[in-house]
Design a protein around this motif. Structure first.
Motif, PDB file in Angstrom:
ATOM      1  N   ASN A 262      77.580  11.484  53.381  1.00  0.00           N
ATOM      2  CA  ASN A 262      78.963  11.761  53.752  1.00  0.00           C
ATOM      3  C   ASN A 262      79.817  12.237  52.578  1.00  0.00           C
ATOM      4  O   ASN A 262      81.035  12.362  52.705  1.00  0.00           O
ATOM      5  CB  ASN A 262      79.605  10.512  54.365  1.00  0.00           C
ATOM      6  CG  ASN A 262      79.081  10.239  55.768  1.00  0.00           C
ATOM      7  OD1 ASN A 262      79.008  11.137  56.588  1.00  0.00           O
ATOM      8  ND2 ASN A 262      78.695   9.005  56.034  1.00  0.00           N
ATOM      9  N   LEU A 263      79.199  12.512  51.432  1.00  0.00           N
ATOM     10  CA  LEU A 263      79.959  12.948  50.260  1.00  0.00           C
ATOM     11  C   LEU A 263      80.787  14.196  50.536  1.00  0.00           C
ATOM     12  O   LEU A 263      81.904  14.337  50.049  1.00  0.00           O
ATOM     13  CB  LEU A 263      79.013  13.227  49.082  1.00  0.00           C
ATOM     14  CG  LEU A 263      78.528  12.014  48.295  1.00  0.00           C
ATOM     15  CD1 LEU A 263      77.508  12.442  47.250  1.00  0.00           C
ATOM     16  CD2 LEU A 263      79.678  11.283  47.626  1.00  0.00           C
ATOM     17  N   ASN A 264      80.225  15.114  51.325  1.00  0.00           N
ATOM     18  CA  ASN A 264      80.908  16.386  51.560  1.00  0.00           C
ATOM     19  C   ASN A 264      81.578  16.474  52.924  1.00  0.00           C
ATOM     20  O   ASN A 264      82.069  17.530  53.305  1.00  0.00           O
ATOM     21  CB  ASN A 264      79.911  17.549  51.428  1.00  0.00           C
ATOM     22  CG  ASN A 264      79.415  17.688  50.006  1.00  0.00           C
ATOM     23  OD1 ASN A 264      80.164  17.464  49.064  1.00  0.00           O
ATOM     24  ND2 ASN A 264      78.150  18.035  49.855  1.00  0.00           N
ATOM     25  N   LYS A 265      81.599  15.369  53.672  1.00  0.00           N
ATOM     26  CA  LYS A 265      82.223  15.375  54.992  1.00  0.00           C
ATOM     27  C   LYS A 265      83.641  14.822  54.871  1.00  0.00           C
ATOM     28  O   LYS A 265      83.862  13.616  54.918  1.00  0.00           O
ATOM     29  CB  LYS A 265      81.398  14.561  55.981  1.00  0.00           C
ATOM     30  CG  LYS A 265      80.051  15.204  56.288  1.00  0.00           C
ATOM     31  CD  LYS A 265      79.267  14.395  57.286  1.00  0.00           C
ATOM     32  CE  LYS A 265      77.922  15.060  57.590  1.00  0.00           C
ATOM     33  NZ  LYS A 265      77.096  14.268  58.493  1.00  0.00           N
ATOM     34  N   ILE A 266      84.579  15.694  54.648  1.00  0.00           N
ATOM     35  CA  ILE A 266      85.970  15.292  54.443  1.00  0.00           C
ATOM     36  C   ILE A 266      86.713  15.386  55.757  1.00  0.00           C
ATOM     37  O   ILE A 266      86.771  16.446  56.377  1.00  0.00           O
ATOM     38  CB  ILE A 266      86.642  16.187  53.385  1.00  0.00           C
ATOM     39  CG1 ILE A 266      85.856  16.118  52.077  1.00  0.00           C
ATOM     40  CG2 ILE A 266      88.084  15.774  53.181  1.00  0.00           C
ATOM     41  CD1 ILE A 266      86.324  17.095  51.040  1.00  0.00           C
ATOM     42  N   LYS A 267      87.309  14.282  56.176  1.00  0.00           N
ATOM     43  CA  LYS A 267      88.047  14.266  57.427  1.00  0.00           C
ATOM     44  C   LYS A 267      89.483  14.723  57.196  1.00  0.00           C
ATOM     45  O   LYS A 267      90.086  14.445  56.170  1.00  0.00           O
ATOM     46  CB  LYS A 267      88.071  12.851  57.994  1.00  0.00           C
ATOM     47  CG  LYS A 267      86.742  12.379  58.499  1.00  0.00           C
ATOM     48  CD  LYS A 267      86.786  10.931  58.895  1.00  0.00           C
ATOM     49  CE  LYS A 267      87.926  10.688  59.823  1.00  0.00           C
ATOM     50  NZ  LYS A 267      88.036   9.292  60.247  1.00  0.00           N
ATOM     51  N   SER A 268      90.043  15.414  58.178  1.00  0.00           N
ATOM     52  CA  SER A 268      91.454  15.770  58.118  1.00  0.00           C
ATOM     53  C   SER A 268      92.283  14.541  58.407  1.00  0.00           C
ATOM     54  O   SER A 268      91.846  13.591  59.048  1.00  0.00           O
ATOM     55  CB  SER A 268      91.766  16.865  59.142  1.00  0.00           C
ATOM     56  OG  SER A 268      91.603  16.371  60.451  1.00  0.00           O
ATOM     57  N   ALA A 269      93.540  14.531  57.966  1.00  0.00           N
ATOM     58  CA  ALA A 269      94.407  13.370  58.121  1.00  0.00           C
ATOM     59  C   ALA A 269      94.700  13.068  59.572  1.00  0.00           C
ATOM     60  O   ALA A 269      95.106  11.977  59.923  1.00  0.00           O
ATOM     61  CB  ALA A 269      95.707  13.599  57.355  1.00  0.00           C
ATOM     62  N   GLU A 270      94.549  14.050  60.459  1.00  0.00           N
ATOM     63  CA  GLU A 270      94.883  13.861  61.862  1.00  0.00           C
ATOM     64  C   GLU A 270      93.643  13.687  62.739  1.00  0.00           C
ATOM     65  O   GLU A 270      93.742  13.690  63.961  1.00  0.00           O
ATOM     66  CB  GLU A 270      95.710  15.062  62.350  1.00  0.00           C
ATOM     67  CG  GLU A 270      97.029  15.209  61.591  1.00  0.00           C
ATOM     68  CD  GLU A 270      97.745  16.493  61.950  1.00  0.00           C
ATOM     69  OE1 GLU A 270      97.108  17.360  62.565  1.00  0.00           O
ATOM     70  OE2 GLU A 270      98.920  16.626  61.605  1.00  0.00           O
ATOM     71  N   ASN A 271      92.473  13.527  62.095  1.00  0.00           N
ATOM     72  CA  ASN A 271      91.223  13.387  62.850  1.00  0.00           C
ATOM     73  C   ASN A 271      90.976  14.572  63.782  1.00  0.00           C
ATOM     74  O   ASN A 271      90.379  14.420  64.850  1.00  0.00           O
ATOM     75  CB  ASN A 271      91.214  12.085  63.663  1.00  0.00           C
ATOM     76  CG  ASN A 271      90.770  10.906  62.830  1.00  0.00           C
ATOM     77  OD1 ASN A 271      90.641  11.004  61.624  1.00  0.00           O
ATOM     78  ND2 ASN A 271      90.541   9.787  63.486  1.00  0.00           N
ATOM     79  N   THR A 272      91.448  15.735  63.382  1.00  0.00           N
ATOM     80  CA  THR A 272      91.304  16.940  64.204  1.00  0.00           C
ATOM     81  C   THR A 272      90.489  17.982  63.446  1.00  0.00           C
ATOM     82  O   THR A 272      90.700  18.193  62.253  1.00  0.00           O
ATOM     83  CB  THR A 272      92.678  17.527  64.568  1.00  0.00           C
ATOM     84  OG1 THR A 272      93.382  16.584  65.369  1.00  0.00           O
ATOM     85  CG2 THR A 272      92.537  18.828  65.339  1.00  0.00           C
ATOM     86  N   VAL A 273      89.571  18.615  64.158  1.00  0.00           N
ATOM     87  CA  VAL A 273      88.808  19.726  63.586  1.00  0.00           C
ATOM     88  C   VAL A 273      89.196  21.000  64.313  1.00  0.00           C
ATOM     89  O   VAL A 273      89.062  21.089  65.538  1.00  0.00           O
ATOM     90  CB  VAL A 273      87.290  19.489  63.721  1.00  0.00           C
ATOM     91  CG1 VAL A 273      86.525  20.704  63.208  1.00  0.00           C
ATOM     92  CG2 VAL A 273      86.873  18.249  62.972  1.00  0.00           C
ATOM     93  N   LEU A 274      89.717  21.973  63.565  1.00  0.00           N
ATOM     94  CA  LEU A 274      89.992  23.297  64.119  1.00  0.00           C
ATOM     95  C   LEU A 274      88.692  24.099  64.036  1.00  0.00           C
ATOM     96  O   LEU A 274      88.165  24.332  62.952  1.00  0.00           O
ATOM     97  CB  LEU A 274      91.112  23.989  63.346  1.00  0.00           C
ATOM     98  CG  LEU A 274      92.464  23.245  63.328  1.00  0.00           C
ATOM     99  CD1 LEU A 274      93.471  23.996  62.466  1.00  0.00           C
ATOM    100  CD2 LEU A 274      92.989  23.056  64.737  1.00  0.00           C
ATOM    101  N   ILE A 275      88.181  24.500  65.180  1.00  0.00           N
ATOM    102  CA  ILE A 275      86.861  25.108  65.228  1.00  0.00           C
ATOM    103  C   ILE A 275      86.894  26.546  64.720  1.00  0.00           C
ATOM    104  O   ILE A 275      87.743  27.350  65.133  1.00  0.00           O
ATOM    105  CB  ILE A 275      86.305  25.084  66.668  1.00  0.00           C
ATOM    106  CG1 ILE A 275      86.303  23.656  67.211  1.00  0.00           C
ATOM    107  CG2 ILE A 275      84.902  25.664  66.710  1.00  0.00           C
ATOM    108  CD1 ILE A 275      85.490  22.676  66.405  1.00  0.00           C
ATOM    109  N   SER A 276      85.979  26.840  63.801  1.00  0.00           N
ATOM    110  CA  SER A 276      85.839  28.205  63.277  1.00  0.00           C
ATOM    111  C   SER A 276      84.364  28.588  63.337  1.00  0.00           C
ATOM    112  O   SER A 276      83.518  27.801  63.754  1.00  0.00           O
ATOM    113  CB  SER A 276      86.352  28.275  61.831  1.00  0.00           C
ATOM    114  OG  SER A 276      85.552  27.461  60.993  1.00  0.00           O
TER     115      SER A 276
END
Length: 430
Positions: A262-276
């Motif tokens: 999980n070293l490189n799995k950074i979560k956004s502050a809002e627990n939201t992922v904008l899909i790209s």
């Protein structure tokens, strides 16, 4: 009382970039001048952290910096980290191949190491001669080596070629014989680098079994470096994680693996992922596209119990009228093992909608302690029709399971061999 067989104190290793050796004669004279005056090496105050992906400002780099740990007798310690984290440098220092710039190591027994293919073997000598040579280096008598040689040859599987010069061996045969020598000549501390990956699956399984055996029955200590997380999980009793030359985690094996993955799995502050497009491994039809996915459970409370549903919101865009669709998803462990899949009901009559927010709840998931992540797809719900997926996204929303309210056993004591799913049960009198 702990029986400590190896203790590393403030181990650091500094290298000069772009040079062969430690530097120029001027630097060596400067070091000597400081030393005779009782002053500290002036070059210890400079140097960049060991981050291989960035351009530094100094010609000096700290491959290792302030490493401290202890290993108990009979323990199997896994050392994990990304390429360039300092794992091999640490093992070379522990094997006395190179000296630390600062710090000290205390050993409580004889050390044997298997660092890379070819280390410690003379290519012109036969396999049999190299067994005697390595035994002598470890301080064993000829009689002691002779009593073990048949076991070594049998374990290595190289009997037909044992009297052939090892320079004619394949890399797999080389490492088979090297591991057999290191394991059977009874060192108190066995150090094994990624070299086992050269062997085939049958040999890797055999080698891991041997390391477990010498630890449990022989009370010997193993330091094991590998990028194979399944092997680390199976073999090691404890793990440390290295990053940029520093120990960033020291604890139970499963926790160390989760931290590393999980070293490189950074979560956004809002627990939201904008899909790209980076979330999609191949081009989709674009009839329906997932725009964003949100973990609706409160922020910093993604520590679910079996009675606590996981709630997700999908923001979905329709680029043409769709009569029927459904959402599917899979949950993976942090070491990329798929543990289960869900499907929603087929949803109809959304022909006129442009953008929808859809909520999905995962009820009674019963996940045990660990780190997980999702993959999702949205499709037409008809498995008989080819190309039924409109959109597929991967490696999203990492989350943790850290406790279970309905277990008497605290989840931090949940044994790693209990698996990832807790099955609820009920006992009745027949």
């Amino acid at each position: 009382m702990k029986d400590i067989i190896l203790k590393a104190e403030n181990i650091s290793k500094q290298y000069r970039l772009g040079q062969v050796g430690t530097g120029t004669m001027a630097h060596d004279l400067n070091r000597w001048w400081h030393q005779i005056r009782g002053k500290e090496n002036p070059y210890l105050k400079i140097g960049d952290t060991n981050d291989r992906s960035t351009k530094g400002t100094s010609d000096y780099v700290w491959a290792l910096q302030d490493i401290n740990f202890e290993v108990e007798r009979g323990e199997i310690l896994g050392i994990i980290g990304k390429n360039g984290a300092g794992k091999s440098t640490l093992l070379k220092i522990l094997s006395r191949v190179t000296a630390p710039t600062t710090g000290s190591i205390k050993f409580g027994g004889r050390v044997a190491s298997l660092l890379e293919v070819g280390t410690g073997f003379n290519g012109e000598m036969t396999g049999r001669e190299n067994i005697y040579l390595n035994g002598a280096i470890l301080g064993m008598t000829k009689k002691e080596i002779k009593s073990k040689i048949d076991e070594i040859i049998e374990f290595s599987g190289c009997e037909r070629y044992i009297d052939t010069p090892v320079k004619r061996y394949s890399s797999g045969m080389y490492v088979r014989l090297a591991f057999a020598v290191a394991a059977f000549l009874e060192p108190e501390i066995l150090i094994v680098d990624e070299v086992l990956a050269v062997g085939d699956a049958e040999f890797q399984k055999k080698a891991i079994g041997k390391m477990q055996d010498i630890s449990r029955t022989g009370g010997r200590t193993v330091l094991f470096v590998s990028h194979n997380m399944a092997a680390v999980k199976q073999l090691c009793t404890r793990g440390i994680v290295l990053e940029n030359g520093k120990v960033v985690f020291d604890g139970e094996t499963i926790d160390s693996i989760n931290y590393y993955l999980n070293l490189n799995k950074i979560k956004s502050a809002e627990n939201t992922v904008l899909i790209s497009d980076k979330h999609r491994k191949f081009k989709t039809t674009k009839e329906i596209q997932i725009l964003a996915i949100t973990l609706l459970n409160p922020l910093y409370e993604n520590c679910f119990t079996s009675a606590n549903p996981i709630r997700l919101n999908f923001k979905v865009e329709f680029n043409k009228p769709i009569k029927c669709f459904r959402i599917a998803g899979s949950i993976f462990t942090s070491d990329e093992y798929k543990i289960g899949t869900f499907f929603t009901n087929n949803t109809e009559n959304y022909e006129n909608a442009k953008v929808l927010n859809l909520e999905v709840s995962l009820i009674d998931h019963n996940l045990s302690r660990g780190s997980y992540y999702f993959a999702f797809s949205i499709g037409n719900g008809d498995e008989e029709v080819g190309n039924n997926e409109y959109d597929i996204v991967y490696e999203l929303l990492p989350f943790e399971i850290t406790h279970k309210e309905d277990l008497k056993t605290p989840i931090n004591k949940w044994p790693k061999d209990w698996g990832n799913i807790y099955f609820q049960s009920k006992l009745t009198n027949g």
